[in-house]
Design a protein around this motif. Structure first.
Motif, PDB file in Angstrom:
ATOM      1  N   PRO A 129       0.831  -1.206   0.000  1.00 37.68           N
ATOM      2  CA  PRO A 129       0.000   0.000   0.000  1.00 37.68           C
ATOM      3  C   PRO A 129       0.865   1.254   0.000  1.00 37.68           C
ATOM      4  N   ILE A 130       0.320   2.332  -0.493  1.00 37.13           N
ATOM      5  CA  ILE A 130       1.071   3.562  -0.692  1.00 37.13           C
ATOM      6  C   ILE A 130       1.653   4.123   0.604  1.00 37.13           C
ATOM      7  N   TYR A 131       1.046   3.796   1.732  1.00 38.02           N
ATOM      8  CA  TYR A 131       1.508   4.332   3.008  1.00 38.02           C
ATOM      9  C   TYR A 131       2.559   3.439   3.680  1.00 38.02           C
ATOM     10  N   MET A 132       3.032   2.404   2.959  1.00 35.75           N
ATOM     11  CA  MET A 132       4.016   1.491   3.545  1.00 35.75           C
ATOM     12  C   MET A 132       5.302   1.504   2.722  1.00 35.75           C
ATOM     13  N   ASP A 133       6.442   1.348   3.410  1.00 36.33           N
ATOM     14  CA  ASP A 133       7.720   1.301   2.705  1.00 36.33           C
ATOM     15  C   ASP A 133       8.244  -0.118   2.552  1.00 36.33           C
ATOM     16  N   LYS A 134       7.562  -1.090   3.135  1.00 36.89           N
ATOM     17  CA  LYS A 134       7.927  -2.496   2.994  1.00 36.89           C
ATOM     18  C   LYS A 134       6.734  -3.256   2.440  1.00 36.89           C
ATOM     19  N   ALA A 135       7.031  -4.228   1.587  1.00 38.80           N
ATOM     20  CA  ALA A 135       5.965  -5.008   0.970  1.00 38.80           C
ATOM     21  C   ALA A 135       5.331  -5.978   1.958  1.00 38.80           C
ATOM     22  N   LEU A 136       4.079  -6.280   1.715  1.00 37.03           N
ATOM     23  CA  LEU A 136       3.372  -7.332   2.441  1.00 37.03           C
ATOM     24  C   LEU A 136       3.333  -8.565   1.545  1.00 37.03           C
ATOM     25  N   VAL A 137       3.648  -9.720   2.104  1.00 37.68           N
ATOM     26  CA  VAL A 137       3.709 -10.912   1.276  1.00 37.68           C
ATOM     27  C   VAL A 137       3.193 -12.124   2.032  1.00 37.68           C
ATOM     28  N   LYS A 138       2.424 -12.942   1.334  1.00 38.61           N
ATOM     29  CA  LYS A 138       2.021 -14.258   1.834  1.00 38.61           C
ATOM     30  C   LYS A 138       2.866 -15.271   1.070  1.00 38.61           C
ATOM     31  N   GLY A 139       3.997 -15.633   1.648  1.00 33.52           N
ATOM     32  CA  GLY A 139       5.014 -16.363   0.924  1.00 33.52           C
ATOM     33  C   GLY A 139       4.559 -17.655   0.278  1.00 33.52           C
ATOM     34  N   GLN A 140       4.045 -18.585   1.056  1.00 35.42           N
ATOM     35  CA  GLN A 140       3.632 -19.866   0.505  1.00 35.42           C
ATOM     36  C   GLN A 140       2.447 -19.709  -0.431  1.00 35.42           C
ATOM     37  N   TYR A 141       1.533 -18.820  -0.091  1.00 28.48           N
ATOM     38  CA  TYR A 141       0.380 -18.560  -0.955  1.00 28.48           C
ATOM     39  C   TYR A 141       0.839 -18.009  -2.300  1.00 28.48           C
ATOM     40  N   SER A 142       1.798 -17.077  -2.277  1.00 31.71           N
ATOM     41  CA  SER A 142       2.300 -16.477  -3.507  1.00 31.71           C
ATOM     42  C   SER A 142       2.989 -17.519  -4.384  1.00 31.71           C
ATOM     43  N   THR A 143       3.773 -18.389  -3.759  1.00 29.85           N
ATOM     44  CA  THR A 143       4.408 -19.460  -4.515  1.00 29.85           C
ATOM     45  C   THR A 143       3.365 -20.355  -5.171  1.00 29.85           C
ATOM     46  N   GLY A 144       2.304 -20.637  -4.449  1.00 32.05           N
ATOM     47  CA  GLY A 144       1.234 -21.462  -4.993  1.00 32.05           C
ATOM     48  C   GLY A 144       0.552 -20.815  -6.185  1.00 32.05           C
ATOM     49  N   ILE A 145       0.290 -19.510  -6.104  1.00 30.64           N
ATOM     50  CA  ILE A 145      -0.328 -18.794  -7.224  1.00 30.64           C
ATOM     51  C   ILE A 145       0.613 -18.779  -8.421  1.00 30.64           C
ATOM     52  N   PHE A 146       1.899 -18.547  -8.170  1.00 27.53           N
ATOM     53  CA  PHE A 146       2.921 -18.580  -9.225  1.00 27.53           C
ATOM     54  C   PHE A 146       2.853 -19.901  -9.986  1.00 27.53           C
ATOM     55  N   LYS A 172      10.902 -25.895  -8.745  1.00 27.64           N
ATOM     56  CA  LYS A 172       9.525 -26.287  -8.417  1.00 27.64           C
ATOM     57  C   LYS A 172       8.643 -26.238  -9.665  1.00 27.64           C
ATOM     58  N   ALA A 173       8.815 -25.194 -10.475  1.00 29.85           N
ATOM     59  CA  ALA A 173       7.992 -25.036 -11.673  1.00 29.85           C
ATOM     60  C   ALA A 173       8.275 -26.138 -12.695  1.00 29.85           C
ATOM     61  N   LEU A 174       9.535 -26.435 -12.916  1.00 31.95           N
ATOM     62  CA  LEU A 174       9.866 -27.443 -13.932  1.00 31.95           C
ATOM     63  C   LEU A 174       9.381 -28.835 -13.553  1.00 31.95           C
ATOM     64  N   LYS A 175       9.287 -29.112 -12.272  1.00 31.29           N
ATOM     65  CA  LYS A 175       8.730 -30.399 -11.861  1.00 31.29           C
ATOM     66  C   LYS A 175       7.278 -30.528 -12.308  1.00 31.29           C
ATOM     67  N   LEU A 176       6.567 -29.403 -12.344  1.00 32.12           N
ATOM     68  CA  LEU A 176       5.170 -29.420 -12.766  1.00 32.12           C
ATOM     69  C   LEU A 176       5.025 -29.636 -14.268  1.00 32.12           C
ATOM     70  N   ALA A 177       6.093 -29.357 -15.021  1.00 30.11           N
ATOM     71  CA  ALA A 177       6.042 -29.546 -16.473  1.00 30.11           C
ATOM     72  C   ALA A 177       6.079 -31.018 -16.852  1.00 30.11           C
ATOM     73  N   GLN A 178       6.527 -31.864 -15.918  1.00 30.84           N
ATOM     74  CA  GLN A 178       6.555 -33.299 -16.200  1.00 30.84           C
ATOM     75  C   GLN A 178       5.133 -33.799 -16.418  1.00 30.84           C
ATOM     76  N   GLY A 179       4.916 -34.497 -17.511  1.00 30.56           N
ATOM     77  CA  GLY A 179       3.573 -34.952 -17.857  1.00 30.56           C
ATOM     78  C   GLY A 179       2.869 -34.003 -18.800  1.00 30.56           C
ATOM     79  N   MET A 180       3.346 -32.731 -18.876  1.00 26.67           N
ATOM     80  CA  MET A 180       2.762 -31.753 -19.795  1.00 26.67           C
ATOM     81  C   MET A 180       3.572 -31.677 -21.085  1.00 26.67           C
TER      82      MET A 180
END
Length: 391
Positions: free
Chosen positions: A191-208, A245-253
């Motif tokens: 958010p504009i009023y913050m100087d550090k990012a907010l992150v949901k680490g495992q959730y973000s990796t999952g979305i990626f 992690k991503a390339l493991k998901l390519a197996q089978g595709m």
């Protein structure tokens, strides 16, 4: 009529001249070193000084590659960042001034988390297709901050890349086949009023990873056989382990042989990232640069699949093609020397630099770079205006 090929003709790179080693960070945070070096895949992280910002880093990256003729030919500057310090005046306008680009140029800034450098390159490509004599300067520059002793501290970093996009490029052509995807998520935001990012680490990796699978499947349906022709597959890397992690998901595709081929290029594609850390918009392209200067198995005509991701979330899958004599166009010696000549910081110095901030209340600032610093720097801040110098 000969088809116009558009892509990257020159690449510049800049990283701050000091770093923190993961051995020192792990000792200070009482964390097993392997969690950082193996679990995250990081060895060092770049640390910018107080007188460095996205403009100085971007200008330092671009200055390496631009000739006087380029500065006369460039008629568009696109600056991709998620570390902007002004809500109105773009970082591109400073670049235009510092690099003395001819006045009749369009200059602007783009934002969509770590994805925007890809949007900038695609926009530059489309512009040059319409104006084949044009040259576009694309800059990606960011400073990644998560907080001292935070879960994301190990994935910080800073750096910039500059690309000259033109017709008949000497390094990489940008293929016409691409596919993007958007879905709103709160996996990483600031958010504009913050100087550090907010992150949901495992959730973000999952979305990626979810976006990667969805795009790869849809890309194969729309462009059958295209991605399988790629010799390497590169990823946005907030931390280098995510590519595995991503390339493991390519197996089978795709075929197992193709996944193994892509995996064989990952080590060379992560060497620089492991030494610098997360630079947001530039992380994918730092991996590309690492591949180009370190991988001896690349040849002209080889294709590289690129997965670009920006939290929030937007992703794109596209293809690059290596051009003849590409290895003669990238100054690998300069890049290697820049990385090797950096100064190692102690934990105390790192924390001191991290906690030293530019004025947040409109007060003045005077930049005083060290004697051995070379490049653009923040000279001063006065009346809410930043002035830059060169040393």
């Amino acid at each position: 009529m000969k088809k116009t090929i558009v892509g990257i003709d020159k690449i510049g790179f800049y990283v701050p001249q000091q770093y923190l080693a993961m051995e020192d960070l792990s000792d200070a945070r009482h964390v097993a070193l392997e969690k950082f070096t193996v679990g995250i895949g990081q060895d060092k992280m770049a640390v910018p000084e107080i007188y460095e910002d996205i403009v100085t880093m971007g200008a330092n990256a671009a200055e390496q590659i631009l000739s006087d003729q380029d500065k006369q030919d460039i008629d568009q500057i696109i600056f991709a960042t998620e570390s902007s310090f002004d809500l109105s005046k773009s970082a591109a306008s400073y670049i235009h001034d510092l690099l003395e680009i001819q006045p009749f140029a369009r200059s602007f800034e783009m934002k969509q988390a770590c994805y925007s450098a890809t949007a900038a390159l695609q926009m530059a490509k489309d512009y040059v297709l319409l104006h084949p004599e044009a040259k576009v300067l694309v800059i990606s520059s960011d400073i990644s901050r998560y907080g001292l002793d935070s879960s994301g501290e190990v994935t910080q970093g800073a750096g910039a890349l500059a690309f000259l996009v033109k017709a008949q490029p000497t390094i990489l052509a940008i293929d016409d086949t691409n596919l993007a995807m958007t879905k709103s998520h709160y996996d990483f935001w600031r958010p504009i009023y913050m100087d550090k990012a907010l992150v949901k680490g495992q959730y973000s990796t999952g979305i990626f990873l979810e976006f990667y699978q969805a795009l790869l499947a849809e890309f194969q349906q729309r462009y059958p056989g295209v991605v399988e022709q790629s010799k390497a597959f590169l990823f946005h890397m907030p931390f280098t382990k995510i590519a595995q992690k991503a390339l493991k998901l390519a197996q089978g595709m795709v075929s197992l042989d193709r996944v193994q081929e892509w995996t064989s290029h990952l080590e060379t594609a992560t060497l620089i990232n492991r030494q610098v850390g997360n630079i947001y918009t530039g992380s994918l392209y730092m991996s590309l640069l690492s591949l180009l200067i370190n991988d001896e198995k690349l040849d002209a005509g080889d294709k590289i699949a690129m997965f670009s991701y920006g939290s929030g979330a937007v992703a794109e899958l596209f293809i690059l093609e290596i051009q003849a004599n590409f290895d003669m166009q990238v100054d690998s010696n300069l890049i290697i020397k820049m990385l090797e000549n950096r100064k190692a910081l102690s934990i105390a110095d790192y924390e001191r630099i991290y906690q030293t901030r530019l004025p947040q209340d409109g007060s003045d600032f005077l930049g005083k770079p060290e004697a051995n610093y070379h490049g653009f720097y923040i000279k001063d801040i006065h009346n809410h205006q930043r002035t830059y110098g060169y040393q």
